[in-house]
Design a protein around this motif. Structure first.
Motif, PDB file in Angstrom:
ATOM      1  N   PRO A 112     -14.645  -6.780  -5.999  1.00 19.97           N
ATOM      2  CA  PRO A 112     -14.299  -5.372  -5.838  1.00 19.97           C
ATOM      3  C   PRO A 112     -12.921  -5.208  -5.216  1.00 19.97           C
ATOM      4  CG  PRO A 112     -15.865  -6.055  -4.152  1.00 19.97           C
ATOM      5  CD  PRO A 112     -15.741  -7.200  -5.109  1.00 19.97           C
ATOM      6  N   LEU A 113     -12.299  -4.080  -5.513  1.00 16.13           N
ATOM      7  CA  LEU A 113     -10.997  -3.782  -4.920  1.00 16.13           C
ATOM      8  C   LEU A 113     -11.133  -3.599  -3.414  1.00 16.13           C
ATOM      9  CD1 LEU A 113      -9.515  -1.170  -7.438  1.00 16.13           C
ATOM     10  CD2 LEU A 113      -8.781  -3.529  -7.130  1.00 16.13           C
ATOM     11  N   SER A 114     -10.166  -4.123  -2.678  1.00 12.63           N
ATOM     12  CA  SER A 114     -10.178  -3.927  -1.233  1.00 12.63           C
ATOM     13  C   SER A 114      -9.839  -2.477  -0.920  1.00 12.63           C
ATOM     14  CB  SER A 114      -9.163  -4.853  -0.566  1.00 12.63           C
ATOM     15  OG  SER A 114      -7.840  -4.460  -0.904  1.00 12.63           O
ATOM     16  N   SER A 115     -10.161  -2.064   0.294  1.00 12.65           N
ATOM     17  CA  SER A 115      -9.885  -0.694   0.714  1.00 12.65           C
ATOM     18  C   SER A 115      -8.393  -0.389   0.632  1.00 12.65           C
ATOM     19  CB  SER A 115     -10.392  -0.493   2.143  1.00 12.65           C
ATOM     20  OG  SER A 115      -9.992   0.760   2.652  1.00 12.65           O
ATOM     21  N   THR A 116      -7.557  -1.344   1.052  1.00 11.29           N
ATOM     22  CA  THR A 116      -6.099  -1.144   1.017  1.00 11.29           C
ATOM     23  C   THR A 116      -5.601  -0.994  -0.410  1.00 11.29           C
ATOM     24  OG1 THR A 116      -5.801  -2.403   3.066  1.00 11.29           O
ATOM     25  CG2 THR A 116      -3.876  -2.140   1.648  1.00 11.29           C
ATOM     26  N   THR A 117      -6.082  -1.868  -1.305  1.00  4.10           N
ATOM     27  CA  THR A 117      -5.662  -1.794  -2.708  1.00  4.10           C
ATOM     28  C   THR A 117      -6.078  -0.472  -3.327  1.00  4.10           C
ATOM     29  OG1 THR A 117      -5.899  -4.195  -2.899  1.00  4.10           O
ATOM     30  CG2 THR A 117      -5.804  -2.935  -4.949  1.00  4.10           C
ATOM     31  N   LEU A 118      -7.287  -0.023  -3.002  1.00  3.85           N
ATOM     32  CA  LEU A 118      -7.780   1.243  -3.541  1.00  3.85           C
ATOM     33  C   LEU A 118      -6.911   2.410  -3.083  1.00  3.85           C
ATOM     34  CD1 LEU A 118     -10.009   2.577  -5.196  1.00  3.85           C
ATOM     35  CD2 LEU A 118     -11.351   2.790  -3.107  1.00  3.85           C
ATOM     36  N   LYS A 119      -6.479   2.369  -1.827  1.00  2.23           N
ATOM     37  CA  LYS A 119      -5.606   3.430  -1.305  1.00  2.23           C
ATOM     38  C   LYS A 119      -4.250   3.424  -2.009  1.00  2.23           C
ATOM     39  CE  LYS A 119      -7.831   3.458   3.235  1.00  2.23           C
ATOM     40  NZ  LYS A 119      -7.731   3.033   4.658  1.00  2.23           N
TER      41      LYS A 119
END
Length: 577
Positions: free
Chosen positions: A9-16
Motif C-alpha cells: 500500500p501507498l505510504s501516508s506521505t506518498t498519498l499526501k
C-alpha cells in the motif's frame, strides 16, 4: 483475498504527495477555464487541444493570458514557499518569510526608482517598459543580497543577520516613502498597482526568462536539503555533522534571494505565501525533514498561488482582484493558528585561571590531547596553561564550578572554538588544520544547546548523525538505517523510535542526542552537562550508559558535570577545573 498478491500500500506521505499533485493539476485547469471573461467550456477545450477556435479573441485570452498567468502562479507560489521554508529553518524562527531579509524591499526600491522618479516617461522612451521594471527590481534585490552576502562572511549568528535584514527593510521602505512624496500622480498610481501584486504581469514573451531563473533557484534549494536538516538541530550540532555554516548561509542567501528577487520583479511583492505555506506543509505532512518537506512545500506553494489566482477572478463582471487582496484570507488564519497552537520563535543569543588536570606538561599523545592551551572568547582568557591527553576506552569527567571554563574547554577540544594559544591534537593532527567534515568523523558531541524542533521523530534525529557518511542529498542506505536502529536500541529508546522528539522527556531527549552522536561512529564522544536538569534516576542512567559505551565500545568519552558523587563513583579519571 489479497494475501497472495505482491501488494504494497501507498505510504501516508506518498498519498499526501499524490493528492496534493492532483489538486494542483485541478486548480491549474480551473485557472485555464475560469477568468474575468466568460469563455464557453467547449471553446476552451478546443483551444487547448487544437490551438484555435472560432473566436480569435478567446484563443488569445486562453493561450496568451490565462496560460502564462497559471504557469506564473505555479512557479511564483512554489518559489516563495520554498524561500520561506529555508529562511524559517535557517533563522529558527517560524515567523520568518522572504521579505524578512529586505530582499523584497530591495526589489520594491528598484521599481520605485523607475516608476516614481520617471513615471511613464522612461518606459515610453525605452519601448519595453517591463524590461526596465524587471532590471530595476533585480538590481535592487541583488544590491541588498550583495550587502547581506558581504555581512554573512563576518556574521554567523542567525539572529544578528535577521536583524540586519529587518533594518535594511526599514531603510528601503523609508526611501520608497520619500520617493512617493516627491513623485507625480502618474508615478504613484503605477507603483501602487505594481505593489498590489499580480500573476498576470508575465507575458508569453517574458515567461521563458521567468522559468529559467525560477528553476535555477529551485535546483539550488534542493541541493541544500542536507545542511538544512542539520541546521534543525542548531548551528553547533550542524558544525559537528560537517556542515560549513558560512558557506551554507551564503548559498541559502543566494537561493532565497534569487527566488524572491525574480518573483518580486515580475509579479510585485506577493504577501503571506512565503510565511504561511511552510506551516501548511508541516501541518499536513507532520514532518520537518527537508527531504520530503521541501518538495511538498513547493507543491503546496504552487497550489495556494493557483487557488489565490482563481479566487481573484470569481467576483466576475470583467474585473480581477489584486493577488495581495486574497493571500491574507489564506495566510492570516494559518499564522494565527501557528501562534495560538503553541509555536514559539526559537532564536537564541549566545554569549584567567589555570586548570589542574591529573597530568601536566604532556606531548600530544593519545587520540585527543591539548598542549600549552589557553582558551577563551576573542581576547578574553577563560583558562590557560592546559596540558591534557586522553586515550580510547576512557571515561573522563570534568568537574568545576559554574563559569570555570568547562564548556569553553569542551568546545575548544571539539573544534568549535579556536584556542587563543596552544594546540589541540586529534590523533596527533592539529585540529585547526582539519575541516568540520573531517572532525565530524572523529568527534561526536552532545551540547547544552536546547534542541527545539517540531514534527521530527527520534529515528530522524538520530539519522542526522549519518550525514558525514552519506552522499550529497543525505540519503540513507540500508546499512545506515541498520546503524540508526542499532544505536536507538543501544540507548534504550527502541520503543520511542517513531515518537516525535518534542514529545520526549528531558532524559529521553539526552539519550536521543547521545544516539545521534554514536550514529556518527566517532572515536571520541564529548558531552557538555548531559545530566543537567535530570532527575536522579535519569542522571544515573546516563552515567552508566556513557561508562558502558567507553569501556565496551572502546571509545573516549569526556563529559562535564556538577555531580561530583556520580563522577567519583563511575569516572576512570577526573579533571578538576
Amino acid at each position: 483475498m489479497f494475501n497472495d498478491l505482491n501488494y504494497k500500500p501507498l505510504s501516508s506521505t506518498t498519498l499526501k504527495f499524490v493528492l496534493t499533485a492532483l489538486l494542483l493539476a485541478v486548480l491549474f485547469v480551473l485557472n485555464l477555464f475560469v477568468g474575468s471573461v466568460n469563455i464557453p467550456f467547449d471553446d476552451v477545450v478546443s483551444i487547448l487541444f487544437t490551438g484555435r477556435c472560432n473566436n480569435e479573441a478567446f484563443t488569445f485570452i486562453v493561450l496568451h493570458s490565462r496560460m502564462p498567468q497559471a504557469v506564473t502562479a505555479l512557479l511564483c507560489g512554489g518559489s516563495l514557499a520554498v524561500a520561506g521554508l529555508m529562511l524559517q529553518t535557517t533563522f529558527h524562527n517560524h515567523l520568518a518569510d522572504p521579505s524578512i531579509l529586505g530582499i523584497s524591499s530591495g526589489a520594491s526600491l528598484g521599481v520605485a526608482v523607475v516608476l516614481l522618479c520617471f513615471g511613464g516617461t522612461t518606459l515610453a522612451i525605452v519601448g519595453k517598459g517591463w524590461v526596465v521594471i524587471i532590471v530595476a527590481a533585480l538590481l535592487g534585490s541583488m544590491l541588498v543580497l550583495g550587502i547581506l552576502l558581504m555581512l554573512a562572511t563576518f556574521i554567523t549568528n542567525e539572529l544578528l543577520l535577521l536583524i540586519v535584514g529587518i533594518v535594511i527593510s526599514f531603510l528601503t521602505s523609508s526611501c520608497i516613502t520619500l520617493l512617493n512624496y516627491f513623485a507625480n500622480e502618474q508615478g504613484v498610481h503605477s507603483y501602487i498597482l505594481w505593489g498590489m501584486g499580480s500573476f498576470g504581469s508575465v507575458t508569453t514573451e517574458q515567461l521563458p526568462i521567468f522559468v529559467v531563473f525560477t528553476v535555477v533557484g529551485w535546483i539550488l534549494s534542493v541541493a541544500l536539503v542536507k545542511p538544512l536538516n542539520a541546521l534543525l538541530l542548531g548551528n553547533n550540532y550542524a558544525r559537528n555533522l560537517g556542515v560549513n555554516i558560512k558557506l551554507t548561509y551564503q548559498l541559502l542567501l543566494v537561493a532565497t534571494g534569487l527566488l524572491t528577487a525574480v518573483t518580486t520583479a515580475f509579479c510585485g511583492p506577493i504577501s503571506f505565501i512565503g510565511l504561511a505555506v511552510p506551516h501548511l506543509a508541516r501541518i499536513a505532512l507532520r514532518s520537518s525533514h527537508h527531504n520530503t518537506l521541501l518538495p511538498f512545500t513547493l507543491l503546496c506553494g504552487s497550489m495556494v498561488a493557483l487557488l489565490c489566482n482563481f479566487l481573484c477572478v470569481l467576483p466576475g463582471k470583467g474585473t480581477t482582484l489584486p493577488v495581495n487582496a486574497v493571500t491574507p484570507i489564506i495566510g492570516v488564519p494559518v499564522i494565527l493558528y501557528v501562534i495560538f497552537s503553541g509555536y514559539r520563535n526559537r532564536i537564541s543569543l549566545s554569549f584567567g585561571r589555570k586548570i589542574s588536570p591529573s597530568s601536566t606538561n604532556v606531548n600530544h599523545a593519545g587520540i585527543l590531547s591539548a598542549a600549552n592551551l589557553t582558551i577563551g572568547y576573542g581576547k578574553k582568557v577563560v583558562a590557560s596553561d592546559i596540558n591534557l591527553w586522553f586515550e580510547k576506552g576512557e571515561f573522563v569527567c570534568l568537574l568545576g564550578r559554574n563559569g570555570a571554563g568547562k564548556s569553553t574547554l569542551l568546545r575548544t577540544l571539539s573544534g568549535f572554538l579556536k584556542p587563543i594559544k596552544g594546540s589541540v591534537f586529534l590523533e596527533e593532527e592539529n585540529i585547526n588544520r582539519l575541516t568540520f567534515r573531517q572532525i565530524s568523523k572523529f568527534v561526536g558531541v552532545v551540547l547544552t544547546d536546547k534542541v527545539q524542533v517540531d514534527n521530527i521523530t527520534v529515528e530522524q534525529v538520530v539519522s542526522f548523525g549519518r550525514q558525514p557518511h552519506t552522499g550529497y542529498f543525505g540519503r540513507l542506505s540500508n546499512h545506515d538505517k541498520e546503524i540508526v536502529g542499532e544505536m536507538i536500541a543501544k540507548v534504550g529508546l527502541a520503543h520511542k523510535q517513531h515518537s516525535y522528539f518534542s514529545d520526549l522527556s528531558d532524559g529521553e531527549r539526552q539519550k536521543t542526542m547521545i544516539a545521534k552522536a554514536l550514529t556518527q561512529e566517532c572515536e571520541v564522544l564529548i558531552l557538555d552537562e548531559p545530566t543537567a536538569f535530570l532527575d536522579e534516576q535519569s542522571q544515573l542512567d546516563i552515567m552508566l550508559l556513557l561508562k558502558h559505551i567507553a569501556h565496551n565500545e572502546h571509545k573516549l568519552v569526556i563529559l562535564s558535570t556538577h555531580q561530583s558523587a556520580l563522577a567519583n563513583e563511575h569516572a576512570d579519571r577526573i579533571v578538576k577545573i
